[in-house]
Design a protein around this motif. Structure first.
Motif, PDB file in Angstrom:
ATOM      1  N   THR A  11      23.037  -2.124 -32.862  1.00 26.98           N
ATOM      2  CA  THR A  11      21.620  -1.788 -32.879  1.00 26.98           C
ATOM      3  C   THR A  11      21.452  -0.290 -33.066  1.00 26.98           C
ATOM      4  N   HIS A  12      20.661   0.081 -34.054  1.00 31.48           N
ATOM      5  CA  HIS A  12      20.399   1.497 -34.322  1.00 31.48           C
ATOM      6  C   HIS A  12      19.213   1.958 -33.481  1.00 31.48           C
ATOM      7  N   LEU A  13      19.397   3.030 -32.714  1.00 28.35           N
ATOM      8  CA  LEU A  13      18.328   3.590 -31.895  1.00 28.35           C
ATOM      9  C   LEU A  13      17.785   4.847 -32.558  1.00 28.35           C
ATOM     10  N   PRO A  14      16.482   4.921 -32.815  1.00 26.45           N
ATOM     11  CA  PRO A  14      15.911   6.171 -33.332  1.00 26.45           C
ATOM     12  C   PRO A  14      16.045   7.284 -32.297  1.00 26.45           C
ATOM     13  N   ASP A  15      15.973   8.513 -32.745  1.00 24.74           N
ATOM     14  CA  ASP A  15      16.208   9.661 -31.863  1.00 24.74           C
ATOM     15  C   ASP A  15      15.248   9.702 -30.682  1.00 24.74           C
ATOM     16  N   HIS A  16      13.974   9.320 -30.904  1.00 27.68           N
ATOM     17  CA  HIS A  16      13.012   9.406 -29.801  1.00 27.68           C
ATOM     18  C   HIS A  16      13.287   8.356 -28.723  1.00 27.68           C
ATOM     19  N   VAL A  17      14.145   7.383 -29.025  1.00 25.24           N
ATOM     20  CA  VAL A  17      14.592   6.424 -28.014  1.00 25.24           C
ATOM     21  C   VAL A  17      15.952   6.841 -27.464  1.00 25.24           C
ATOM     22  N   ARG A  18      16.805   7.283 -28.335  1.00 20.82           N
ATOM     23  CA  ARG A  18      18.175   7.621 -27.949  1.00 20.82           C
ATOM     24  C   ARG A  18      18.237   8.822 -27.000  1.00 20.82           C
ATOM     25  N   GLN A  19      17.496   9.868 -27.313  1.00 23.36           N
ATOM     26  CA  GLN A  19      17.593  11.093 -26.524  1.00 23.36           C
ATOM     27  C   GLN A  19      17.169  10.900 -25.064  1.00 23.36           C
ATOM     28  N   PRO A  20      16.045  10.218 -24.773  1.00 27.65           N
ATOM     29  CA  PRO A  20      15.719   9.980 -23.357  1.00 27.65           C
ATOM     30  C   PRO A  20      16.787   9.169 -22.625  1.00 27.65           C
TER      31      PRO A  20
END
Length: 536
Positions: A11-20
């Motif tokens: 599953t690919h997580l966009p940065d605004h999800v991954r960083q938190p």
């Protein structure tokens, strides 16, 4: 040319999800989570409707049904084991029946026949054992007819307009005329530059989302980015119906990358298809006969009906959700399971008056208030309810980012939702405390892996609300992340960064002071020199 699908699901997580999330997870840990999210759970689970059947009886009936369904696929590769695997009652949760397939690793699919493209959400349901229903069909090969064998593809990015004619397997390209944002009544309105850029993007063969669909022939190109093969099936309708109808069964899956039993529609009224963690919630709540129970965000009604079944019809379960459609789904499920002790209300659980004495039921809730004595889930009776400290036990499963749902082929959560959801959940927790009797029990659950919505919200509630933490029972999994983890990974990181900033400011200040002293020293030397000259 046919090819076998080589799987690398992730599953690919966009940065605004991954960083938190990286505030709480290490990089390698989050990577393992992403790999797991793209795959369905290792087992499927159903809950026995214990007002009609026991867990053991349901397990026996399930074995018979799954054996019957497996006949068309032939015998299992493992002697003495159902093609859909072992069926048993969970060793701790007695009303949970677990179906564990005899193989969980991804299988290679050899495409054949025509092709059918489905939406991401449809594909995720297929990976859990569902067949394909018409609303999930986005495109297919020209002249596809009922009875045709099709290779089922998923467009993870949901770029297709419904009704598209596709040639992905043969061309390994996506046609911009069939995609969202590139089709209009007047094609000349789309600039040549955009068309060229779109074709350039389609020529890239790297994959963010998983299945690279490699050919046994290394020279044969891969499928375009975001296109994955999920299995094969037999069309139940022709192309015209598939691309125009609004409901109905469109394709029966005969082979899927992950094996899972098709459970919807089996043994109606005797079981409820429900994820195992959701079943555990009902037992942690531990409702007792004669009590008043509240499910604050109840649709589709799994936890509501479970609590009602545990109470064996004695007491009442009030289920609230914010739309008429969701309330209707809860009501339908309760009726289907034969539960008479359920009230279904329409309303916003974040704004029910929690305090202030005798608070009447808001007008929008009055319309759908249902008394168990008046036919349970069947009737609609206007009734004033005092919501102040009314309930013995409350289930709060609030809207969340749903990052823990499996399988999850892509994450499309807006940045604003990541930011606002924890605060919205805290608002509901505050309301729940006002509705809960002194000494009552509140069970808070989500389907996300974001600690901001889980452990952090619980820590906030223990500090801000008159609540104390109880040890959950039964325990069937590892404990969550303690507050110390948040301090270490989240607040600890912020504290360290703040200390580094303070240290940097201190160094800059000392540097300026040293420079000032040096300048002052030069000034004194100059003055001394002037004095000498004057004296001379």
């Amino acid at each position: 040319m046919a090819h076998a699908a080589a799987l690398a699901w992730r599953t690919h997580l966009p940065d605004h999800v991954r960083q938190p999330l990286l505030r709480f997870y290490e990089e390698d840990e989050l990577e393992r989570v992403c790999n797991a999210l793209a795959r369905p759970p290792a087992h499927s689970c159903v809950r026995a409707n214990t007002v009609r059947i026991s867990g053991e009886e349901l397990a026996g009936r399930m074995r018979e049904e799954l054996e019957r369904l497996a006949v068309r696929e032939g015998p299992s590769e493992h002697a003495g084991v159902s093609r859909y695997g072992e069926v048993r009652v969970h060793e701790v949760i007695g009303d949970a029946v677990v179906i564990r397939p005899d193989e969980h690793d991804a299988r290679e699919i050899l495409p054949e026949g025509r092709e059918l493209v489905v939406s991401r959400r449809c594909a995720e349901a297929v990976l859990r054992g569902s067949h394909i229903f018409i609303p999930g069909m986005m495109g297919c090969s020209p002249h596809t007819a009922k009875g045709d064998v099709v290779t089922v593809l998923c467009d993870v990015q949901d770029r297709f307009l419904r009704g598209a004619s596709t040639h992905i397997l043969s061309t390994r390209k996506l046609d911009p005329k069939r995609m969202k944002g590139f089709v209009s009544n007047h094609m000349h309105e789309v600039s040549d530059e955009k068309k060229q850029q779109f074709r350039l993007n389609n020529s890239k063969l790297s994959h963010l989302y998983g299945d690279t669909n490699r050919s046994s022939d290394a020279s044969f190109p891969e499928l375009p980015e975001g296109i994955v093969v999920i299995g094969k099936g037999v069309m139940q309708v022709d192309r015209r119906v598939a691309m125009s109808a609004k409901e109905g069964l469109g394709c029966i899956m005969t082979e899927c990358i992950f094996r899972a039993p098709p459970l919807n529609g089996l043994l109606p009224g005797l079981m409820y298809v429900q994820n195992f963690p959701s079943i555990v919630v009902g037992h942690v709540l531990d409702p007792q006969p004669g009590e008043r129970i509240l499910d604050m965000c109840a649709s589709p009604g799994g936890k509501t009906t479970h609590a009602a079944a545990i109470m064996q019809g004695e007491g009442s379960v009030t289920a609230i959700d914010r739309t008429q459609a969701k309330a209707a789904v809860i009501r339908e499920n309760a009726q289907h399971l034969g539960l008479k002790n359920v009230w279904v209300l329409k309303g916003d659980s974040s704004s029910i008056p929690p305090v202030g004495g005798n608070v009447p039921l808001p007008e929008e809730l009055e319309v759908d208030a249902v008394e168990p004595s008046g036919g349970g889930v069947g009737g609609e009776v206007k009734k004033k309810i005092q919501f102040d400290e009314l309930f013995d036990r409350i289930i709060l499963d609030p809207p969340c980012t749903a990052l823990g749902l499996r399988p999850r082929l892509a994450v499309d959560i807006p940045p604003i939702e990541m930011e606002r959801t924890p605060a919205y959940q805290r608002r509901m927790m505050h309301v729940a405390v006002g509705l809960l009797k002194t000494g009552g029990r509140l069970v808070y659950s989500t389907c996300t892996i974001n600690p901001e919505e889980n452990e952090c919200n619980v820590a906030w509630a223990l500090k801000a609300l008159p609540l104390k933490l109880l040890r959950a029972s039964p325990i069937v999994a590892k404990p969550g992340r303690p507050e110390s983890d948040r301090q270490r990974k989240g607040e600890g990181k912020e504290k360290k960064e703040e200390e580094q900033k303070q240290e940097q400011k201190k160094e800059e200040k000392e540097k300026k002071e040293r420079e000032g002293k040096q300048w002052m020293g030069k000034g004194r030397n100059n003055l001394q020199m002037i004095k000498r000259r004057t004296s001379e």
